[in-house]
Design a protein around this motif. Structure first.
Motif, PDB file in Angstrom:
ATOM      1  N   LEU A   1     -10.695   8.215 -11.482  1.00  0.00           N
ATOM      2  CA  LEU A   1      -9.446   7.939 -11.623  1.00  0.00           C
ATOM      3  C   LEU A   1      -8.807   9.087 -12.373  1.00  0.00           C
ATOM      4  CD1 LEU A   1      -6.908   5.978 -11.717  1.00  0.00           C
ATOM      5  CD2 LEU A   1      -8.274   4.861 -13.608  1.00  0.00           C
ATOM      6  N   HIS A   2      -9.575   9.901 -13.085  1.00  0.00           N
ATOM      7  CA  HIS A   2      -9.261  10.979 -13.707  1.00  0.00           C
ATOM      8  C   HIS A   2      -8.670  12.075 -12.729  1.00  0.00           C
ATOM      9  CE1 HIS A   2      -9.349  10.723 -18.098  1.00  0.00           C
ATOM     10  NE2 HIS A   2     -10.577   9.884 -18.242  1.00  0.00           N
ATOM     11  N   LEU A   3      -9.690  12.072 -11.625  1.00  0.00           N
ATOM     12  CA  LEU A   3      -9.488  12.995 -10.486  1.00  0.00           C
ATOM     13  C   LEU A   3      -8.018  12.591  -9.767  1.00  0.00           C
ATOM     14  CD1 LEU A   3     -12.768  13.352  -9.023  1.00  0.00           C
ATOM     15  CD2 LEU A   3     -11.382  15.240 -10.091  1.00  0.00           C
ATOM     16  N   ILE A   4      -7.868  11.455  -9.528  1.00  0.00           N
ATOM     17  CA  ILE A   4      -6.510  11.065  -8.938  1.00  0.00           C
ATOM     18  C   ILE A   4      -5.363  11.474  -9.642  1.00  0.00           C
ATOM     19  CG2 ILE A   4      -5.208   9.032  -8.358  1.00  0.00           C
ATOM     20  CD1 ILE A   4      -8.009   7.618  -7.123  1.00  0.00           C
ATOM     21  N   GLU A   5      -5.514  11.207 -10.849  1.00  0.00           N
ATOM     22  CA  GLU A   5      -4.433  11.545 -11.835  1.00  0.00           C
ATOM     23  C   GLU A   5      -4.213  13.207 -11.911  1.00  0.00           C
ATOM     24  OE1 GLU A   5      -3.960   8.001 -14.919  1.00  0.00           O
ATOM     25  OE2 GLU A   5      -4.890   9.677 -15.862  1.00  0.00           O
ATOM     26  N   ALA A   6      -5.230  13.798 -11.837  1.00  0.00           N
ATOM     27  CA  ALA A   6      -5.179  15.341 -11.943  1.00  0.00           C
ATOM     28  C   ALA A   6      -4.653  15.757 -10.506  1.00  0.00           C
ATOM     29  CB  ALA A   6      -6.524  15.775 -12.120  1.00  0.00           C
ATOM     30  N   ILE A   7      -5.075  14.962  -9.419  1.00  0.00           N
ATOM     31  CA  ILE A   7      -4.706  15.568  -8.173  1.00  0.00           C
ATOM     32  C   ILE A   7      -3.005  15.391  -7.930  1.00  0.00           C
ATOM     33  CG2 ILE A   7      -4.657  15.392  -5.434  1.00  0.00           C
ATOM     34  CD1 ILE A   7      -7.673  14.551  -5.979  1.00  0.00           C
TER      35      ILE A   7
ATOM     36  N   LEU B   1       0.840  -1.191   0.000  1.00  0.00           N
ATOM     37  CA  LEU B   1      -0.072  -0.115  -0.201  1.00  0.00           C
ATOM     38  C   LEU B   1       0.810   1.281  -0.067  1.00  0.00           C
ATOM     39  CD1 LEU B   1      -2.769  -1.284   2.524  1.00  0.00           C
ATOM     40  CD2 LEU B   1      -2.728  -1.305  -0.090  1.00  0.00           C
ATOM     41  N   TYR B   2       2.140   1.193   0.125  1.00  0.00           N
ATOM     42  CA  TYR B   2       3.316   2.273   0.207  1.00  0.00           C
ATOM     43  C   TYR B   2       3.995   2.167  -0.951  1.00  0.00           C
ATOM     44  CZ  TYR B   2       1.969   3.435   5.078  1.00  0.00           C
ATOM     45  OH  TYR B   2       1.216   3.728   6.245  1.00  0.00           O
ATOM     46  N   ALA B   3       3.734   1.335  -1.886  1.00  0.00           N
ATOM     47  CA  ALA B   3       4.409   1.135  -3.181  1.00  0.00           C
ATOM     48  C   ALA B   3       4.170   2.360  -3.968  1.00  0.00           C
ATOM     49  CB  ALA B   3       4.132  -0.013  -3.873  1.00  0.00           C
ATOM     50  N   GLU B   4       5.035   2.597  -4.860  1.00  0.00           N
ATOM     51  CA  GLU B   4       5.051   3.631  -5.750  1.00  0.00           C
ATOM     52  C   GLU B   4       3.761   3.492  -6.840  1.00  0.00           C
ATOM     53  OE1 GLU B   4       7.648   5.753  -9.759  1.00  0.00           O
ATOM     54  OE2 GLU B   4       8.067   3.870  -8.692  1.00  0.00           O
ATOM     55  N   GLY B   5       2.925   4.429  -6.583  1.00  0.00           N
ATOM     56  CA  GLY B   5       1.598   4.638  -7.371  1.00  0.00           C
ATOM     57  C   GLY B   5       0.504   4.003  -6.786  1.00  0.00           C
ATOM     58  N   VAL B   6       0.873   4.085  -5.260  1.00  0.00           N
ATOM     59  CA  VAL B   6      -0.331   3.487  -4.461  1.00  0.00           C
ATOM     60  C   VAL B   6      -0.503   4.854  -3.411  1.00  0.00           C
ATOM     61  CG1 VAL B   6      -1.481   1.742  -3.400  1.00  0.00           C
ATOM     62  CG2 VAL B   6       0.370   1.075  -4.777  1.00  0.00           C
ATOM     63  N   GLY B   7      -0.298   4.321  -2.180  1.00  0.00           N
ATOM     64  CA  GLY B   7      -0.471   5.504  -1.305  1.00  0.00           C
ATOM     65  C   GLY B   7      -1.796   5.705  -0.753  1.00  0.00           C
ATOM     66  N   PRO B   8      -2.170   6.584   0.098  1.00  0.00           N
ATOM     67  CA  PRO B   8      -3.611   6.849   0.590  1.00  0.00           C
ATOM     68  C   PRO B   8      -4.584   7.520  -0.345  1.00  0.00           C
ATOM     69  CG  PRO B   8      -1.870   8.425   1.541  1.00  0.00           C
ATOM     70  CD  PRO B   8      -1.268   7.474   0.861  1.00  0.00           C
ATOM     71  N   LEU B   9      -3.700   8.317  -1.208  1.00  0.00           N
ATOM     72  CA  LEU B   9      -4.807   8.821  -2.352  1.00  0.00           C
ATOM     73  C   LEU B   9      -5.474   7.888  -3.338  1.00  0.00           C
ATOM     74  CD1 LEU B   9      -5.946  11.299  -3.915  1.00  0.00           C
ATOM     75  CD2 LEU B   9      -3.908  11.334  -5.314  1.00  0.00           C
ATOM     76  N   ARG B  10      -4.489   6.831  -3.814  1.00  0.00           N
ATOM     77  CA  ARG B  10      -5.064   5.621  -4.468  1.00  0.00           C
ATOM     78  C   ARG B  10      -5.644   4.624  -3.816  1.00  0.00           C
ATOM     79  NH1 ARG B  10      -3.617   5.431 -10.199  1.00  0.00           N
ATOM     80  NH2 ARG B  10      -2.329   7.352 -10.824  1.00  0.00           N
ATOM     81  N   ASP B  11      -5.376   4.417  -2.614  1.00  0.00           N
ATOM     82  CA  ASP B  11      -6.136   3.343  -1.759  1.00  0.00           C
ATOM     83  C   ASP B  11      -7.160   3.775  -1.253  1.00  0.00           C
ATOM     84  OD1 ASP B  11      -5.891   0.507  -0.349  1.00  0.00           O
ATOM     85  OD2 ASP B  11      -5.614   1.912   1.528  1.00  0.00           O
ATOM     86  N   MET B  12      -7.287   4.841  -0.558  1.00  0.00           N
ATOM     87  CA  MET B  12      -8.400   5.323   0.316  1.00  0.00           C
ATOM     88  C   MET B  12      -9.272   6.552  -0.554  1.00  0.00           C
ATOM     89  SD  MET B  12      -8.640   3.264   2.618  1.00  0.00           S
ATOM     90  CE  MET B  12      -9.931   3.912   3.302  1.00  0.00           C
ATOM     91  N   GLY B  13      -8.352   6.927  -1.360  1.00  0.00           N
ATOM     92  CA  GLY B  13      -9.149   8.114  -2.086  1.00  0.00           C
ATOM     93  C   GLY B  13     -10.488   7.792  -2.990  1.00  0.00           C
ATOM     94  N   PRO B  14     -10.323   6.731  -3.457  1.00  0.00           N
ATOM     95  CA  PRO B  14     -11.511   6.285  -4.245  1.00  0.00           C
ATOM     96  C   PRO B  14     -12.770   6.622  -3.491  1.00  0.00           C
ATOM     97  CG  PRO B  14      -9.842   5.087  -4.892  1.00  0.00           C
ATOM     98  CD  PRO B  14      -9.124   5.778  -3.731  1.00  0.00           C
ATOM     99  N   TYR B  15     -13.059   6.039  -2.247  1.00  0.00           N
ATOM    100  CA  TYR B  15     -14.105   6.043  -1.323  1.00  0.00           C
ATOM    101  C   TYR B  15     -14.629   7.419  -1.010  1.00  0.00           C
ATOM    102  CZ  TYR B  15     -12.707   1.277  -0.267  1.00  0.00           C
ATOM    103  OH  TYR B  15     -12.318   0.092  -0.052  1.00  0.00           O
ATOM    104  N   TYR B  16     -13.740   8.276  -0.980  1.00  0.00           N
ATOM    105  CA  TYR B  16     -14.013   9.784  -0.369  1.00  0.00           C
ATOM    106  C   TYR B  16     -14.406  10.648  -1.760  1.00  0.00           C
ATOM    107  CZ  TYR B  16     -12.453   8.786   4.257  1.00  0.00           C
ATOM    108  OH  TYR B  16     -12.569   8.058   5.536  1.00  0.00           O
TER     109      TYR B  16
END
Length: 349
Positions: free
Chosen positions: A327-333, A170-185
């Motif tokens: 997913l677009h939002l995550i990339e934009a952030i 969950l801390y690997a490159e390309g993951v982290g809290p934004l990609r792991d938990m961000g989708p719920y919010y």
């Protein structure tokens, strides 16, 4: 596509979340019947099959439609889109655990192909289908909040190493809290307030190295704290904070503010919880309890929604389109965290 339900369902990815999906799906035998499972690790698939009385199959057999009408992809996020594309190409319906994938352009190609072939695609998170989200949407639609002007979404905690047996992934490159938990919010915000048009963002690394429950140290390769300002097409704005560097927070997980009232929602990572409504500082918060459901909703209710659409000539795409916008939002952030504010492609509801 099956002519009738219950549809035969295959679990692909037999990790921790698969247990939660099984609990939900087996409670609805009228809609779905889980018959088989597969995993990138065949031994894990065998153990899961023995536990749940399923037939272990290979990932290739699952995605090519040899074992079921619908495959539920619960593998690591970087594998989602490749597996889903193979299934869709074979004419097999797909439901993916969040996020849709790690590349929005590839996600768009998947949805385009699914539309062209008339194959149903669904995607988590499905907490937007749960009673708290339904009640919140009803209150907003009825105008109880007045004109919605702003919102905030907050997840702050010590990180998944406090409970996860293998938090390194969950801390690997390309993951982290934004990609792991961000989708719920982000999914809940878009579900309730509509599409986002632009974002600002910032991202930081704080605590690294991290430590597993057993004391093993490992690096945090992705940002561990992310802030973003979201501007919605409706004119509302929201702040998003997701981080694994704090200990605890008293900030509501989700708060929607309007000209007439403020609504606080429970954690969008779960399918239950109490809402709180307040009309002014002169009045106390009022607790609102969503109607109870039997059986209680849990991870996998989105699979049931997708299953109901398998027999329709033109399956709706709501959850997949929402997941693509997120997913677009995550990339934009991520882009905006180091560059100028980034426009986001339009989201059709």
């Amino acid at each position: 596509m099956p002519d009738q339900i219950p549809a035969r369902c295959v679990i692909v990815g037999c990790g921790m979340v698969a247990q939660e999906y099984m609990a939900t799906l087996t409670a609805h035998p009228d809609l779905v019947r889980v018959t088989a499972c597969a995993d990138l690790d065949p031994e894990r698939a065998r153990v899961f099959a023995d536990r749940h009385d399923l037939t272990p199959v290979t990932v290739e057999e699952a995605v090519e439609g040899m074992a079921g009408d619908l495959i539920v992809i619960l593998t690591p996020p970087h594998t989602h889109l490749a597996l889903a594309e193979r299934a869709v190409t074979a004419g097999v319906a797909v439901y993916l655990e969040k996020p849709l994938g790690d590349d929005a352009a590839a996600g768009q190609r998947l949805l385009d192909r699914a539309r062209a072939q008339g194959v149903a695609v669904g995607c988590a998170p499905d907490t937007v289908l749960a009673p708290p989200a339904r009640l919140a949407a009803q209150l907003i639609e009825q105008g109880v909040l007045g004109t919605v002007t702003s919102a905030s979404a907050t997840l702050v905690g010590p990180g998944p190493e406090s409970w996860h047996p293998t938090p390194q992934t969950l801390y690997a490159e390309g993951v982290g809290p934004l990609r792991d938990m961000g989708p719920y919010y982000l999914s809940m915000l878009v579900h309730l307030l509509g599409p986002v048009s632009t974002v600002h963002g910032s991202a930081q690394h704080h605590r690294t190295p991290r430590h597993t429950l057993g004391g093993e140290s490992f690096p945090a390769q992705s940002p561990t704290h992310v802030n973003s300002l979201l501007s919605f097409a409706s004119g509302a704005s929201a702040t998003l904070t997701v981080g694994w560097d704090g200990s605890v927070s008293a900030t509501p997980h989700l708060e929607i503010r309007g000209t007439d009232a403020t609504l606080a929602l429970p954690d969008p990572n779960f399918h239950h919880g109490t809402l709180r409504l307040r009309h002014s500082w002169r009045e106390p918060w009022k607790e609102l309890h969503p109607p109870a459901a039997d059986p209680p909703p849990g991870r996998g209710i989105g699979v049931l929604a997708t299953t109901r659409r398998l027999t329709t000539p033109h399956p709706p795409w709501e959850s997949a389109e929402l997941a693509l916008h997120v997913l677009h939002l995550i990339e934009a952030i991520e882009h905006a965290a180091t560059r100028e504010p980034c426009p986001v492609p339009a989201h059709t509801r």
